[in-house]
Design a protein around this motif. Sequence first.
Motif, mmCIF file in Angstrom:
data_model
loop_
_atom_site.group_PDB
_atom_site.id
_atom_site.type_symbol
_atom_site.label_atom_id
_atom_site.label_comp_id
_atom_site.label_asym_id
_atom_site.label_seq_id
_atom_site.Cartn_x
_atom_site.Cartn_y
_atom_site.Cartn_z
ATOM 1 N N ALA A 241 0.825 -1.209 0.000
ATOM 2 C CA ALA A 241 0.000 0.000 0.000
ATOM 3 C C ALA A 241 0.859 1.259 0.000
ATOM 4 O O ALA A 241 0.528 2.261 -0.658
ATOM 5 C CB ALA A 241 -0.932 -0.013 1.205
ATOM 6 N N ARG A 242 1.972 1.238 0.725
ATOM 7 C CA ARG A 242 2.891 2.390 0.703
ATOM 8 C C ARG A 242 3.418 2.631 -0.706
ATOM 9 O O ARG A 242 3.572 3.783 -1.151
ATOM 10 C CB ARG A 242 4.060 2.136 1.665
ATOM 11 C CG ARG A 242 3.694 2.214 3.135
ATOM 12 C CD ARG A 242 3.524 3.660 3.592
ATOM 13 N NE ARG A 242 4.659 4.475 3.279
ATOM 14 C CZ ARG A 242 5.774 4.566 4.015
ATOM 15 N NH1 ARG A 242 5.893 3.826 5.100
ATOM 16 N NH2 ARG A 242 6.758 5.375 3.666
ATOM 17 N N GLN A 243 3.712 1.537 -1.406
ATOM 18 C CA GLN A 243 4.169 1.656 -2.778
ATOM 19 C C GLN A 243 3.108 2.307 -3.654
ATOM 20 O O GLN A 243 3.401 3.154 -4.497
ATOM 21 C CB GLN A 243 4.517 0.273 -3.341
ATOM 22 C CG GLN A 243 5.896 -0.206 -2.961
ATOM 23 C CD GLN A 243 6.959 0.360 -3.888
ATOM 24 O OE1 GLN A 243 7.317 1.532 -3.818
ATOM 25 N NE2 GLN A 243 7.466 -0.473 -4.767
ATOM 26 N N ALA A 244 1.848 1.891 -3.476
ATOM 27 C CA ALA A 244 0.759 2.442 -4.283
ATOM 28 C C ALA A 244 0.606 3.945 -4.051
ATOM 29 O O ALA A 244 0.417 4.725 -5.004
ATOM 30 C CB ALA A 244 -0.549 1.714 -3.954
ATOM 31 N N GLU A 245 0.715 4.356 -2.796
ATOM 32 C CA GLU A 245 0.616 5.786 -2.487
ATOM 33 C C GLU A 245 1.747 6.564 -3.141
ATOM 34 O O GLU A 245 1.543 7.665 -3.677
ATOM 35 C CB GLU A 245 0.640 5.987 -0.975
ATOM 36 C CG GLU A 245 -0.571 5.424 -0.252
ATOM 37 C CD GLU A 245 -0.417 5.483 1.252
ATOM 38 O OE1 GLU A 245 0.614 6.028 1.719
ATOM 39 O OE2 GLU A 245 -1.303 4.993 1.968
ATOM 40 N N ASN A 246 2.962 5.998 -3.096
ATOM 41 C CA ASN A 246 4.106 6.685 -3.679
ATOM 42 C C ASN A 246 3.989 6.793 -5.189
ATOM 43 O O ASN A 246 4.273 7.853 -5.774
ATOM 44 C CB ASN A 246 5.390 5.948 -3.293
ATOM 45 C CG ASN A 246 6.637 6.705 -3.686
ATOM 46 O OD1 ASN A 246 7.165 6.516 -4.781
ATOM 47 N ND2 ASN A 246 7.111 7.568 -2.811
ATOM 48 N N VAL A 247 3.580 5.710 -5.846
ATOM 49 C CA VAL A 247 3.415 5.734 -7.302
ATOM 50 C C VAL A 247 2.324 6.726 -7.689
ATOM 51 O O VAL A 247 2.454 7.464 -8.674
ATOM 52 C CB VAL A 247 3.092 4.315 -7.826
ATOM 53 C CG1 VAL A 247 2.689 4.373 -9.300
ATOM 54 C CG2 VAL A 247 4.296 3.405 -7.655
ATOM 55 N N THR A 248 1.242 6.780 -6.921
ATOM 56 C CA THR A 248 0.154 7.720 -7.201
ATOM 57 C C THR A 248 0.647 9.158 -7.178
ATOM 58 O O THR A 248 0.288 9.982 -8.034
ATOM 59 C CB THR A 248 -0.973 7.545 -6.171
ATOM 60 O OG1 THR A 248 -1.451 6.203 -6.233
ATOM 61 C CG2 THR A 248 -2.111 8.508 -6.459
ATOM 62 N N LYS A 249 1.492 9.462 -6.223
ATOM 63 C CA LYS A 249 1.965 10.831 -6.054
ATOM 64 C C LYS A 249 3.020 11.214 -7.080
ATOM 65 O O LYS A 249 2.998 12.340 -7.607
ATOM 66 C CB LYS A 249 2.526 11.005 -4.634
ATOM 67 C CG LYS A 249 2.992 12.415 -4.329
ATOM 68 C CD LYS A 249 3.439 12.533 -2.876
ATOM 69 C CE LYS A 249 3.889 13.957 -2.552
ATOM 70 N NZ LYS A 249 4.325 14.083 -1.135
ATOM 71 N N HIS A 250 3.933 10.313 -7.387
ATOM 72 C CA HIS A 250 5.091 10.679 -8.198
ATOM 73 C C HIS A 250 5.070 10.113 -9.619
ATOM 74 O O HIS A 250 5.753 10.646 -10.490
ATOM 75 C CB HIS A 250 6.373 10.217 -7.498
ATOM 76 C CG HIS A 250 6.586 10.848 -6.156
ATOM 77 N ND1 HIS A 250 7.024 12.143 -6.009
ATOM 78 C CD2 HIS A 250 6.404 10.364 -4.894
ATOM 79 C CE1 HIS A 250 7.117 12.441 -4.723
ATOM 80 N NE2 HIS A 250 6.749 11.368 -4.025
#
Length: 466
Positions: A241-250
């Motif tokens: 989930a942390r990865q998904a948040e990071n990909v969404t942002k950047h």
Amino acid sequence: MDPLFFSRVQFGLTASFHFIYPPLSIGLGLLLIIIGLRYLRTRDPKWRQLSFFWVKVYGLVFAVGVATGIVQEFAFGTNWPLYSRFVGNIFGSLLAAEGVFAFFLEGGFLGLMLFGGNRLGPRLWLFAIFMVAFGAHFSALWIVMANSWMQTPAGYVLQETQFGVQAFMTSFGETVFTPSFIPRILHTLVASWMTGAALMLSVGAWFLLRHRHEELGKATIRVALPVFVIFAILQVPLFGARQAENVTKHQPVKLAAMEGVWEDTACAPLTVVGWIDVANQTTYGIKIPCLLSFLAHGDFNATVQGLNSFPQDEWPPLQITFQSYHLMINLGMVFIGIGLLAAFFFLWGRRLWTSQFVLWLLVLTVFLAEISTMVGWWTAEIGRQPWIVWGLLRTVDAGSPVLQGYQVLISNVMFVVLYAILFVLFIFLLNQKIQHGPDPLESLEERPVNTLPDTFREVFRRQARA
């Protein structure tokens, strides 16, 4: 023949083959420390016997991993010189640190680990094992730092030089702790620990199925199963989930490709399994309403950007990105199921030891774990295209201007043949070690005869007689 195409194929081939081994060595390193600590706490000889066995397996994995990893650095200079020139002022320090602090640290203690079991005391041998495992983790740290900078560059400035535009580091802290680094290193390490645990589970289950070394097989499963279950449960909802948040942002266009989202969508569904119809810009499949919005933004009604919000020349290869991502996610859910099932049978009167169905699942788990880590890496790297450094340098502008297509094609054929031979040899040797099983502790503890002191004594006697 396009040299750029064949160069991409070559790097994908060699990197994918290399990526089989680092997760195993990282995961096995952690578990070897656990086994060593159990021996120091209990002094039960079976843990020492298992240490000798798994150290040999680690040595085999390490040897093939190092041999295949060196190829990657040569490829930077031969196939991707413009990329190397662009990032050299940043990557130079990161890869040098990986070589000096990690590779030499790991390699320096490797000899003590492989050959010191019956020469060093248990505590000193465990210290050597710890340093090798620490070196493997430290090596991964620097490699993921470099790769994360390619995903989300930070702490740099672009300058025009006599060799063209180059990136120069302005802040070491911002460069190494680029926004995607922490989520990616946690995701990578947890996946590696799961892969190492899956290998131990596979071998332990195999011993039980073949009714050989059964006590050692049970001990192996007792060590590996908690590690596998805990991190399988945590991997998808926490680290994934942390990865998904990071990909969404950047990297929002990568997220859109991973989930096959075409238009900006509120309450965006998460596709469980499906297929992308690029011609009609439609994604078919089984979907869970609003879950993608929640995973990406923490809000079920949040809007997820679609592919059509970005220029088409910035879209990654859609089908392979989509399928790789979903295979990784679905295998992650399978691991949770396998882990909980095995834990249930273990707690239910130790019925795990006699359940052939569950034991066969554990045997197969290591192959699924390797596939999962592989397609996860494909998702990250193919999903970054067409950028080799996100937003700064396109892959088409990073290759060699002097390479000919036939040259890279010939080297590709050579790599396929060489790596096929190497893989068959690795599987043969690994299978040989597993089929042989752990050696009796009595033979392992026999210390080699050291004739050097006797030789000195003989010289002294002769001198005394003279």
